[in-house]
Enzyme design. Structure first.
Site, PDB file in Angstrom:
ATOM      1  N   LYS A 186       1.015  -1.332  -0.321  1.00  0.00           N
ATOM      2  CA  LYS A 186       0.118   0.247  -0.467  1.00  0.00           C
ATOM      3  C   LYS A 186       0.688   1.246  -0.184  1.00  0.00           C
ATOM      4  CE  LYS A 186      -1.500   2.653   2.758  1.00  0.00           C
ATOM      5  NZ  LYS A 186      -1.453   4.103   2.163  1.00  0.00           N
ATOM      6  N   GLU A 262      10.955   1.411  10.175  1.00  0.00           N
ATOM      7  CA  GLU A 262      11.646   2.272   9.749  1.00  0.00           C
ATOM      8  C   GLU A 262      11.043   3.703   9.674  1.00  0.00           C
ATOM      9  OE1 GLU A 262      14.666   1.977   8.574  1.00  0.00           O
ATOM     10  OE2 GLU A 262      14.137  -0.310   8.494  1.00  0.00           O
TER      11      GLU A 262
HETATM   12  P1  NAD Z   1       2.533   7.680   8.036  1.00  0.00           P
HETATM   13  O1  NAD Z   1       2.567   7.329   8.716  1.00  0.00           O
HETATM   14  O2  NAD Z   1       1.610   9.330   7.786  1.00  0.00           O
HETATM   15  O3  NAD Z   1       2.135   7.630   6.819  1.00  0.00           O
HETATM   16  C1  NAD Z   1       3.309   6.004   6.041  1.00  0.00           C
HETATM   17  C2  NAD Z   1       2.194   4.900   5.140  1.00  0.00           C
HETATM   18  O4  NAD Z   1       1.297   4.561   6.218  1.00  0.00           O
HETATM   19  C3  NAD Z   1       1.223   5.490   4.236  1.00  0.00           C
HETATM   20  O5  NAD Z   1       1.087   4.306   3.695  1.00  0.00           O
HETATM   21  C4  NAD Z   1       0.334   5.751   5.157  1.00  0.00           C
HETATM   22  O6  NAD Z   1      -1.218   5.859   4.652  1.00  0.00           O
HETATM   23  C5  NAD Z   1       0.201   4.413   6.014  1.00  0.00           C
HETATM   24  N1  NAD Z   1      -0.853   4.224   7.443  1.00  0.00           N
HETATM   25  C6  NAD Z   1      -0.885   5.583   8.347  1.00  0.00           C
HETATM   26  N2  NAD Z   1      -1.275   4.664   9.322  1.00  0.00           N
HETATM   27  C7  NAD Z   1      -2.001   3.903   9.223  1.00  0.00           C
HETATM   28  C8  NAD Z   1      -2.548   2.878  10.305  1.00  0.00           C
HETATM   29  N3  NAD Z   1      -2.592   2.909  11.267  1.00  0.00           N
HETATM   30  N4  NAD Z   1      -1.600   1.533  10.032  1.00  0.00           N
HETATM   31  C9  NAD Z   1      -1.618   0.921   8.425  1.00  0.00           C
HETATM   32  N5  NAD Z   1      -1.073   1.640   8.171  1.00  0.00           N
HETATM   33  C10 NAD Z   1      -1.069   3.278   7.964  1.00  0.00           C
HETATM   34  O7  NAD Z   1       3.923   8.898   7.561  1.00  0.00           O
HETATM   35  P2  NAD Z   1       4.324   9.869   5.912  1.00  0.00           P
HETATM   36  O8  NAD Z   1       4.089  10.833   6.554  1.00  0.00           O
HETATM   37  O9  NAD Z   1       4.108   8.577   4.997  1.00  0.00           O
HETATM   38  O10 NAD Z   1       6.137  10.413   6.070  1.00  0.00           O
HETATM   39  C11 NAD Z   1       6.799  10.439   6.218  1.00  0.00           C
HETATM   40  C12 NAD Z   1       7.391   9.787   8.160  1.00  0.00           C
HETATM   41  O11 NAD Z   1       7.777   8.539   6.963  1.00  0.00           O
HETATM   42  C13 NAD Z   1       8.475  10.847   8.266  1.00  0.00           C
HETATM   43  O12 NAD Z   1       8.480  10.445  10.050  1.00  0.00           O
HETATM   44  C14 NAD Z   1       9.748   9.675   7.676  1.00  0.00           C
HETATM   45  O13 NAD Z   1      11.062  10.413   8.718  1.00  0.00           O
HETATM   46  C15 NAD Z   1       9.663   8.127   7.420  1.00  0.00           C
HETATM   47  N6  NAD Z   1      10.590   8.214   6.606  1.00  0.00           N
HETATM   48  C16 NAD Z   1      11.233   7.315   7.540  1.00  0.00           C
HETATM   49  C17 NAD Z   1      12.446   5.915   6.279  1.00  0.00           C
HETATM   50  C18 NAD Z   1      12.973   5.289   7.346  1.00  0.00           C
HETATM   51  O14 NAD Z   1      14.214   4.797   6.902  1.00  0.00           O
HETATM   52  N7  NAD Z   1      13.577   5.546   8.276  1.00  0.00           N
HETATM   53  C19 NAD Z   1      12.742   7.287   5.160  1.00  0.00           C
HETATM   54  C20 NAD Z   1      11.340   6.932   4.711  1.00  0.00           C
HETATM   55  C21 NAD Z   1      10.757   8.041   5.275  1.00  0.00           C
END
Ligand code: NAD
Length: 496
Positions: A186, A262
């Site tokens: 997803k 991650e």
């Molecule tokens: P987010 O956590 O809002 O969403 C990430 C994904 O999770 C999306 O596809 C979202 O639809 C899904 N999601 C949200 N709630 C969920 C739930 N309850 N159950 C299952 N899936 C769910 O993050 P974002 O705003 O899309 O991305 C930014 C974040 O990602 C930042 O915190 C960044 O640091 C992190 N990030 C980490 C890495 C790494 O390698 N550590 C790499 C890239 C981004």
């Protein structure tokens, strides 16, 4: 890559909507979620919400494909060959690159030089593992054979964020598919389209239909349904720490599934008084907090500098960032990216405003660019006179914001650099090797860069966080091994 870096017309980029299940698009309520271009805020497509029914269909298709194609059981080099063909298609597909740029914050110049080749190379890197890790023979007594067989989980559920959609997808799919799993992925609801093209190319490359599926939707509905699905053997997630916590709890309640998480970061760049190359450090600081508009998990968002070097360093950083100009992702000249959307831009602005209200000095930025194609472009921002209690120092801003803290001696610098909650990455700049090693040992972070900041092209180096920044690794041998489970077998020769 055969595509030349050139301006392109975003209106000419056609998007195909739906879920990609098996080898075809499955449609639902297509109008469920509007998707806007970050560069100008224009809605350019819609995607449906898969919800429980869509996730059920995708997992069933993945299970069917595993059973009928023999993906897990065929000679591993056959899997590798299909993945190699996939990588070639990724490298040469113009539509893939355009979809990535139009819908995300990745400018065409950076996508073609970094994201697309990096995505293809990650697939190749993991393909090479397909027949390189087969388990172990244990040291048992000589009239028995004990061994540990590595086996795939079955169907892995992958969930990706919006900030580097294709690279993140490849980091999830590469190891999972090479190890013989099927995947239901997803993507973020903010950047859904390039991942669909990635899945089309997988089928074109000969990866059996149904082995890699994409479902669309929000996290709360479709993402949660994927995590909870009984047919999902493991979850591989990249996103925020808050969502990671929620997913870990859900995975525990629904089948005790292993999770790779991650998550977010609040990474320091620790600069001691004597550095090998002052200008190189200044460039590292700028790249560290402005790359992708600061919307990178590894963003080096906290400058912790020795008091002897802090002032000239900040002055040089401010000079460099003054040259960064906003532009749309479809312009070949663009180097500075927009925020992904208005909600993210507001969060950045709110955190900066609250720091200012609490007494921080805005050395540069602190506002939106006036000019620009219509998206939300926040000026690179430098904040001094901050303390550990401020949200802008404690929390991940996920925007182009650098806080500056100073120290007088090594122990104080290390203490400031080490974050109480996050531990994704850290940069250390010093000419003193012993000092670098002491700081490296003391700072709790999954990655430490010394006299540099940022990943290299060395995919053998895994990435992943300590503490609140996550569990497990993407990339490296570790990511491949985490997509396998291990079965212990013991056979007595003379028992029958
Ligand atoms: P987010 O956590 O809002 O969403 C990430 C994904 O999770 C999306 O596809 C979202 O639809 C899904 N999601 C949200 N709630 C969920 C739930 N309850 N159950 C299952 N899936 C769910 O993050 P974002 O705003 O899309 O991305 C930014 C974040 O990602 C930042 O915190 C960044 O640091 C992190 N990030 C980490 C890495 C790494 O390698 N550590 C790499 C890239 C981004």
């Amino acid at each position: 890559m055969t595509v030349l870096i050139r301006d392109f017309d975003p209106e000419a980029v056609a998007v195909t909507s739906g879920h990609y299940i098996g080898s075809r698009y499955v449609h639902g309520n297509e109008a469920a979620l509007a998707v806007a271009r970050p560069s100008d805020g224009q809605v350019y497509g819609h995607v449906p919400e898969a919800g429980q029914a869509g996730v059920d269909a995708a997992v069933a298709e993945a299970e069917r494909a595993l059973a009928s194609s023999g993906w897990a059981h065929r000679p591993p080099r056959e899997r590798a060959r299909a993945m190699y063909r996939w990588a070639e298609l990724i490298d040469s597909d113009e539509q893939l690159a355009l979809l990535e740029c139009v819908g995300s914050t990745r400018p065409i110049g950076q996508a073609l030089v970094q994201d697309i080749p990096f995505t293809a190379e990650a697939i190749r890197f993991f393909a090479e593992y397909a027949d390189k890790a087969g388990g172990d023979v244990a040291a048992t007594r000589s009239d028995a054979l004990g061994f540990v067989a590595a086996e795939p989980y079955g169907v892995i559920g992958a969930i990706t964020p919006w900030n580097f959609p294709l690279s993140m997808a490849s980091w999830k799919c590469g190891p999972a598919l090479a190890a013989g799993n099927a995947v239901v992925l997803k993507p973020s609801e903010l950047t859904p389209f390039s991942t669909l093209r990635l899945a089309e190319l997988a089928v074109e490359a000969g990866i059996p239909a149904g082995v890699f599926n994409v479902v669309q939707g929000t996290g709360a509905d479709t993402g949660a349904a994927l995590v909870r699905h009984p047919g999902i053997g493991k979850i591989s997630f990249t996103g925020s720490s808050a969502t990671g916590q929620q997913i870990m709890a859900d995975a525990g309640r629904h089948g005790v599934k292993p999770v790779t998480l991650e998550l977010g970061g609040k990474s320091p760049q620790l600069v001691f008084d004597e550095v090998p190359d002052f200008e190189h450090v200044a460039q590292c600081i700028v790249r560290g907090f402005t790359a992708n508009g600061g919307q990178a998990c590894i963003s080096g968002s906290r400058l912790v500098a020795h008091e002897a070097i802090a002032q000239p360093l900040v002055e040089r950083v401010v000079e460099i960032i003054a040259g960064l100009r906003p532009g749309p992702t479809w312009s070949a000249a663009t180097e500075y990216c927009p925020a992904i959307g208005p909600a993210q831009a507001d969060k950045i602005d709110r955190l900066v405003a609250s720091a200012r209200d609490d007494g921080a000095d805005i050395v540069a930025g602190g506002e939106f660019f006036d000019e620009g194609p219509g998206g939300a472009f926040y000026r690179p921002t430098v904040l001094a006179n901050v303390d550990d209690e401020m949200a802008v120092v404690r929390e991940e801003v996920f925007g182009p914001v650098l806080t500056v803290q100073t120290f007088a001696d090594e122990a104080e610098g290390i203490a400031l650099a080490d974050h109480p909650h996050y531990g994704l990455a850290a940069g250390i700049h010093t000419r003193d090797v012993g000092q670098a090693m002491r700081a490296m040992r003391a700072i709790e972070a999954g990655t430490v860069w010394i006299n540099r900041y940022g990943r290299s092209r060395d995919l053998a180096l895994p990435t992943g966080g300590y503490k609140g920044s996550g569990i497990g690794k993407d990339l490296g041998r570790q990511a491949f091994e985490a997509c396998q489970r291990y079965k212990t077998v013991l056979m007595d020769f003379d028992a029958a």
